[in-house]
Design a protein around this motif. Structure first.
Motif, PDB file in Angstrom:
ATOM      1  N   THR A  31     -15.512   2.294  13.478  1.00 60.45           N
ATOM      2  CA  THR A  31     -14.441   1.760  14.493  1.00 60.45           C
ATOM      3  C   THR A  31     -14.030   0.328  14.130  1.00 60.45           C
ATOM      4  O   THR A  31     -14.247  -0.199  13.067  1.00 60.45           O
ATOM      5  N   VAL A  32     -13.098  -0.226  14.943  1.00 60.20           N
ATOM      6  CA  VAL A  32     -12.664  -1.664  14.348  1.00 60.20           C
ATOM      7  C   VAL A  32     -13.614  -2.500  14.338  1.00 60.20           C
ATOM      8  O   VAL A  32     -13.956  -3.392  13.428  1.00 60.20           O
ATOM      9  N   PRO A  33     -14.535  -2.484  15.356  1.00 62.07           N
ATOM     10  CA  PRO A  33     -15.733  -3.673  15.210  1.00 62.07           C
ATOM     11  C   PRO A  33     -16.552  -3.370  13.831  1.00 62.07           C
ATOM     12  O   PRO A  33     -16.986  -4.275  13.257  1.00 62.07           O
ATOM     13  N   ASP A  34     -16.843  -2.298  13.175  1.00 70.30           N
ATOM     14  CA  ASP A  34     -17.299  -1.767  12.252  1.00 70.30           C
ATOM     15  C   ASP A  34     -16.783  -2.272  11.024  1.00 70.30           C
ATOM     16  O   ASP A  34     -17.319  -2.929   9.984  1.00 70.30           O
ATOM     17  N   LEU A  35     -15.312  -2.423  11.046  1.00 71.23           N
ATOM     18  CA  LEU A  35     -14.510  -2.777  10.068  1.00 71.23           C
ATOM     19  C   LEU A  35     -14.514  -4.436   9.898  1.00 71.23           C
ATOM     20  O   LEU A  35     -14.112  -5.060   8.697  1.00 71.23           O
ATOM     21  N   LEU A  36     -14.964  -5.094  10.796  1.00 74.20           N
ATOM     22  CA  LEU A  36     -15.216  -6.356  10.629  1.00 74.20           C
ATOM     23  C   LEU A  36     -16.512  -7.050   9.877  1.00 74.20           C
ATOM     24  O   LEU A  36     -16.464  -7.908   9.611  1.00 74.20           O
ATOM     25  N   ASP A  37     -17.279  -6.002   9.617  1.00 68.93           N
ATOM     26  CA  ASP A  37     -18.304  -6.166   8.561  1.00 68.93           C
ATOM     27  C   ASP A  37     -17.966  -6.591   7.176  1.00 68.93           C
ATOM     28  O   ASP A  37     -18.638  -7.310   6.250  1.00 68.93           O
ATOM     29  N   TRP A  38     -16.567  -6.163   6.832  1.00 66.08           N
ATOM     30  CA  TRP A  38     -16.324  -6.545   5.589  1.00 66.08           C
ATOM     31  C   TRP A  38     -15.623  -7.798   5.642  1.00 66.08           C
ATOM     32  O   TRP A  38     -14.982  -8.165   6.624  1.00 66.08           O
ATOM     33  N   PRO A  39     -15.365  -8.402   4.400  1.00 64.83           N
ATOM     34  CA  PRO A  39     -14.716  -9.599   4.517  1.00 64.83           C
ATOM     35  C   PRO A  39     -13.158  -9.314   4.777  1.00 64.83           C
ATOM     36  O   PRO A  39     -12.456  -8.523   4.631  1.00 64.83           O
ATOM     37  N   GLN A  40     -12.699 -10.274   5.802  1.00 63.68           N
ATOM     38  CA  GLN A  40     -11.228 -10.076   6.453  1.00 63.68           C
ATOM     39  C   GLN A  40     -10.118 -10.850   5.688  1.00 63.68           C
ATOM     40  O   GLN A  40     -10.406 -11.826   4.999  1.00 63.68           O
ATOM     41  N   HIS A  41      -9.000 -10.312   5.310  1.00 63.09           N
ATOM     42  CA  HIS A  41      -7.908 -10.761   4.816  1.00 63.09           C
ATOM     43  C   HIS A  41      -6.865 -10.759   5.611  1.00 63.09           C
ATOM     44  O   HIS A  41      -6.872 -10.318   6.650  1.00 63.09           O
ATOM     45  N   VAL A  54      14.428  -5.135  10.819  1.00 65.66           N
ATOM     46  CA  VAL A  54      13.367  -5.665  10.159  1.00 65.66           C
ATOM     47  C   VAL A  54      12.265  -6.168  10.934  1.00 65.66           C
ATOM     48  O   VAL A  54      12.545  -6.799  12.135  1.00 65.66           O
ATOM     49  N   GLN A  55      11.091  -5.825  10.691  1.00 63.28           N
ATOM     50  CA  GLN A  55       9.938  -6.278  11.371  1.00 63.28           C
ATOM     51  C   GLN A  55       9.073  -7.170  10.821  1.00 63.28           C
ATOM     52  O   GLN A  55       8.941  -7.058   9.706  1.00 63.28           O
ATOM     53  N   HIS A  56       8.632  -8.095  11.599  1.00 61.43           N
ATOM     54  CA  HIS A  56       7.827  -9.259  11.183  1.00 61.43           C
ATOM     55  C   HIS A  56       6.529  -9.237  11.789  1.00 61.43           C
ATOM     56  O   HIS A  56       6.355  -9.117  13.026  1.00 61.43           O
ATOM     57  N   HIS A  57       5.248  -9.030  11.014  1.00 59.07           N
ATOM     58  CA  HIS A  57       4.072  -8.927  11.616  1.00 59.07           C
ATOM     59  C   HIS A  57       2.809  -9.651  10.953  1.00 59.07           C
ATOM     60  O   HIS A  57       3.167  -9.876   9.737  1.00 59.07           O
ATOM     61  N   ARG A  58       1.900 -10.035  11.671  1.00 61.37           N
ATOM     62  CA  ARG A  58       0.689 -10.703  10.858  1.00 61.37           C
ATOM     63  C   ARG A  58      -0.514  -9.761  11.273  1.00 61.37           C
ATOM     64  O   ARG A  58      -0.939  -9.538  12.284  1.00 61.37           O
ATOM     65  N   PHE A  59      -1.221  -9.339  10.124  1.00 61.24           N
ATOM     66  CA  PHE A  59      -2.414  -8.544  10.265  1.00 61.24           C
ATOM     67  C   PHE A  59      -3.603  -9.125   9.572  1.00 61.24           C
ATOM     68  O   PHE A  59      -3.358 -10.042   8.806  1.00 61.24           O
ATOM     69  N   THR A  60      -4.835  -8.849  10.053  1.00 61.09           N
ATOM     70  CA  THR A  60      -6.136  -9.084   9.502  1.00 61.09           C
ATOM     71  C   THR A  60      -6.720  -7.804   9.455  1.00 61.09           C
ATOM     72  O   THR A  60      -6.539  -7.056  10.216  1.00 61.09           O
ATOM     73  N   GLY A  61      -7.755  -7.987   8.184  1.00 61.91           N
ATOM     74  CA  GLY A  61      -8.448  -6.716   8.192  1.00 61.91           C
ATOM     75  C   GLY A  61      -9.124  -6.677   6.779  1.00 61.91           C
ATOM     76  O   GLY A  61      -8.665  -7.293   5.993  1.00 61.91           O
ATOM     77  N   PRO A  62      -9.940  -5.689   6.514  1.00 64.43           N
ATOM     78  CA  PRO A  62     -10.748  -5.477   5.342  1.00 64.43           C
ATOM     79  C   PRO A  62      -9.762  -4.861   4.384  1.00 64.43           C
ATOM     80  O   PRO A  62      -8.685  -4.101   4.707  1.00 64.43           O
ATOM     81  N   LEU A  63      -9.840  -5.055   2.899  1.00 73.98           N
ATOM     82  CA  LEU A  63      -9.023  -4.284   1.973  1.00 73.98           C
ATOM     83  C   LEU A  63      -9.500  -2.605   1.918  1.00 73.98           C
ATOM     84  O   LEU A  63     -10.905  -2.454   2.021  1.00 73.98           O
ATOM     85  N   LEU A  64      -8.469  -1.855   2.033  1.00 77.46           N
ATOM     86  CA  LEU A  64      -8.736  -0.544   1.922  1.00 77.46           C
ATOM     87  C   LEU A  64      -9.676  -0.271   0.640  1.00 77.46           C
ATOM     88  O   LEU A  64     -10.854   0.479   0.819  1.00 77.46           O
ATOM     89  N   HIS A  65      -9.583  -0.765  -0.400  1.00 81.29           N
ATOM     90  CA  HIS A  65     -10.303  -0.687  -1.480  1.00 81.29           C
ATOM     91  C   HIS A  65     -11.926  -0.763  -1.504  1.00 81.29           C
ATOM     92  O   HIS A  65     -12.665  -0.317  -1.823  1.00 81.29           O
ATOM     93  N   GLN A  66     -12.267  -2.054  -0.721  1.00 86.17           N
ATOM     94  CA  GLN A  66     -13.482  -2.203  -0.278  1.00 86.17           C
ATOM     95  C   GLN A  66     -14.092  -1.310   0.436  1.00 86.17           C
ATOM     96  O   GLN A  66     -15.323  -0.872   0.405  1.00 86.17           O
ATOM     97  N   VAL A  67     -13.476  -0.900   1.706  1.00 79.92           N
ATOM     98  CA  VAL A  67     -13.908   0.235   2.457  1.00 79.92           C
ATOM     99  C   VAL A  67     -14.305   1.287   1.786  1.00 79.92           C
ATOM    100  O   VAL A  67     -15.273   2.054   1.996  1.00 79.92           O
ATOM    101  N   LEU A  68     -13.460   1.880   0.944  1.00 80.19           N
ATOM    102  CA  LEU A  68     -13.684   3.364   0.282  1.00 80.19           C
ATOM    103  C   LEU A  68     -14.827   3.095  -0.532  1.00 80.19           C
ATOM    104  O   LEU A  68     -15.552   3.885  -1.075  1.00 80.19           O
TER     105      LEU A  68
END
Length: 163
Positions: A31-41, A54-68
């Motif tokens: 779940t999203v709360p589980d993904l908070l266990d990895w370093p956030q970028h 054109v869309q402008h957005h700001r995201f935070t989350g773990p790197l796909l590479h680290q999770v996989l």
């Protein structure tokens, strides 16, 4: 508020789950709360959307590479380049798909900072699920919302004589 009305409100909706499947030693449901266990970028992205410009957005989350990597893909540990035969298929709740190569996200090769976004413009994505975020893409077509499945496939043969 009555019990029945409370149960149908936003808080009653379950958390969205992301399933990691395929050639993994440790497949998982996250779940999203589980993904908070990895370093956030953090990633500031701008991409062209075919329907709204054109869309402008700001995201935070773990790197796909680290999770996989934590799910332990079935790489041949003796052959460093074995990981280059792996593909990553991502599917969203709306049926949208995207395909990446392991080499694209691997720090020894493409090193693309692909995120599993857990926030979008400061809003948590707990109920809708994480979003695939590719800051390097000019077009937004591979930004997958509400990811349901990430499938890792090493189906290409390992033997050099089969190429």
């Amino acid at each position: 508020m009555s019990q029945s009305l409370a149960a149908t409100g936003p808080a009653a909706r379950p958390l969205a789950e992301l399933t990691l499947t395929g050639d993994l030693a440790r497949p998982a449901r996250l779940t999203v709360p589980d993904l908070l266990d990895w370093p956030q970028h953090r990633a500031e992205v701008a991409f062209e959307c075919a329907t709204s410009g054109v869309q402008h957005h700001r995201f935070t989350g773990p790197l796909l590479h680290q999770v996989l990597s934590d799910a332990r893909p079935a790489f041949d540990p003796v052959r460093r380049k074995d990981r280059l035969r792996f593909l990553i298929a991502v599917r969203g709740a709306d049926g949208h798909h995207a395909l990446l190569s392991w080499a694209e996200i691997d720090p020894d090769f493409g090193r693309a900072p692909v995120l599993l976004g857990v926030t979008l413009d400061g809003h948590a994505l707990d109920r809708v699920g994480p979003q695939l975020v590719l800051p390097q893409d000019r077009c937004g077509a591979r930004h997958i919302s509400g990811i349901e499945t990430v499938h890792v496939d090493g189906g290409y043969p390992r033997r050099a004589d089969t190429w």
